[in-house]
Design a protein around this motif. Sequence first.
Motif, PDB file in Angstrom:
ATOM      1  N   THR A 137      33.667  39.407  41.190  1.00  0.00           N
ATOM      2  CA  THR A 137      32.644  37.969  42.150  1.00  0.00           C
ATOM      3  C   THR A 137      33.158  38.197  43.224  1.00  0.00           C
ATOM      4  O   THR A 137      33.093  39.243  43.478  1.00  0.00           O
ATOM      5  N   VAL A 162      31.911  43.187  46.384  1.00  0.00           N
ATOM      6  CA  VAL A 162      32.137  42.661  44.911  1.00  0.00           C
ATOM      7  C   VAL A 162      33.799  42.413  44.691  1.00  0.00           C
ATOM      8  O   VAL A 162      34.017  44.102  44.985  1.00  0.00           O
ATOM      9  N   THR A 171      36.846  41.096  38.036  1.00  0.00           N
ATOM     10  CA  THR A 171      37.874  39.931  38.116  1.00  0.00           C
ATOM     11  C   THR A 171      38.350  39.951  36.025  1.00  0.00           C
ATOM     12  O   THR A 171      37.198  40.669  35.026  1.00  0.00           O
ATOM     13  N   GLY A 227      36.472  35.784  34.742  1.00  0.00           N
ATOM     14  CA  GLY A 227      36.207  35.232  35.850  1.00  0.00           C
ATOM     15  C   GLY A 227      36.341  34.059  36.065  1.00  0.00           C
ATOM     16  O   GLY A 227      35.997  32.728  37.050  1.00  0.00           O
ATOM     17  N   ALA A 262      39.407  34.415  38.520  1.00  0.00           N
ATOM     18  CA  ALA A 262      39.891  34.801  40.057  1.00  0.00           C
ATOM     19  C   ALA A 262      39.694  36.335  39.978  1.00  0.00           C
ATOM     20  O   ALA A 262      39.524  37.348  39.295  1.00  0.00           O
ATOM     21  N   PRO A 263      38.987  36.596  41.008  1.00  0.00           N
ATOM     22  CA  PRO A 263      39.421  38.377  41.536  1.00  0.00           C
ATOM     23  C   PRO A 263      40.668  39.059  40.823  1.00  0.00           C
ATOM     24  O   PRO A 263      41.676  37.943  41.183  1.00  0.00           O
ATOM     25  N   SER A 295      37.586  46.157  46.252  1.00  0.00           N
ATOM     26  CA  SER A 295      36.613  45.624  46.664  1.00  0.00           C
ATOM     27  C   SER A 295      35.326  46.535  46.921  1.00  0.00           C
ATOM     28  O   SER A 295      36.095  47.749  47.190  1.00  0.00           O
ATOM     29  N   GLY A 324      31.213  33.890  46.188  1.00  0.00           N
ATOM     30  CA  GLY A 324      31.744  32.967  44.968  1.00  0.00           C
ATOM     31  C   GLY A 324      30.873  33.019  43.532  1.00  0.00           C
ATOM     32  O   GLY A 324      32.073  32.856  42.651  1.00  0.00           O
ATOM     33  N   GLU A 325      30.040  33.688  43.603  1.00  0.00           N
ATOM     34  CA  GLU A 325      29.903  33.396  41.798  1.00  0.00           C
ATOM     35  C   GLU A 325      30.380  35.288  41.639  1.00  0.00           C
ATOM     36  O   GLU A 325      31.040  35.390  41.777  1.00  0.00           O
ATOM     37  N   VAL A 326      30.509  34.839  40.234  1.00  0.00           N
ATOM     38  CA  VAL A 326      30.420  35.692  38.590  1.00  0.00           C
ATOM     39  C   VAL A 326      29.470  36.459  38.298  1.00  0.00           C
ATOM     40  O   VAL A 326      28.292  35.504  38.189  1.00  0.00           O
ATOM     41  N   TYR A 342      35.516  30.639  32.437  1.00  0.00           N
ATOM     42  CA  TYR A 342      34.425  30.511  33.575  1.00  0.00           C
ATOM     43  C   TYR A 342      33.333  29.085  33.388  1.00  0.00           C
ATOM     44  O   TYR A 342      32.884  29.739  32.144  1.00  0.00           O
ATOM     45  N   LYS A 400      29.609  28.129  35.697  1.00  0.00           N
ATOM     46  CA  LYS A 400      29.306  27.995  37.367  1.00  0.00           C
ATOM     47  C   LYS A 400      29.115  26.030  37.334  1.00  0.00           C
ATOM     48  O   LYS A 400      28.795  25.421  36.384  1.00  0.00           O
TER      49      LYS A 400
END
Length: 96
Positions: free
Chosen positions: A5, A27, A30, A33, A35-36, A41, A53-55, A93, A95
């Motif tokens: 993520t 990033v 995850t 998809g 949640a992290p 990171s 916020g994108e996977v 997940y 989008k």
Amino acid sequence: MQLATVLGQVVSTVKEPGLGRFTLLLVQDTADGAAPDDGASYVAVDLVGAGVGEVVLVASGGAARVAAGADAPTDRAVVAIADTVIRSGTVTYRKT
């Protein structure tokens, strides 16, 4: 490749010339998809224009260097933005 993520960007005005054409993203991995993870990171070069916020799919090692081009020293590169993640027949997940 690993699902991750996008948490944000890393801005660097002084960097190796091969990285000059890339946005650097912060990033975090995850599992599916949703949640992290709780893991650390890391920074990856953005090859696809991903946003916070994108996977995304992150390539690492030699695959990241090939995707980014031979002149860009990188260990990780964002190579795709996920639209949907399906695990065992269940959408985990999507989008929005």
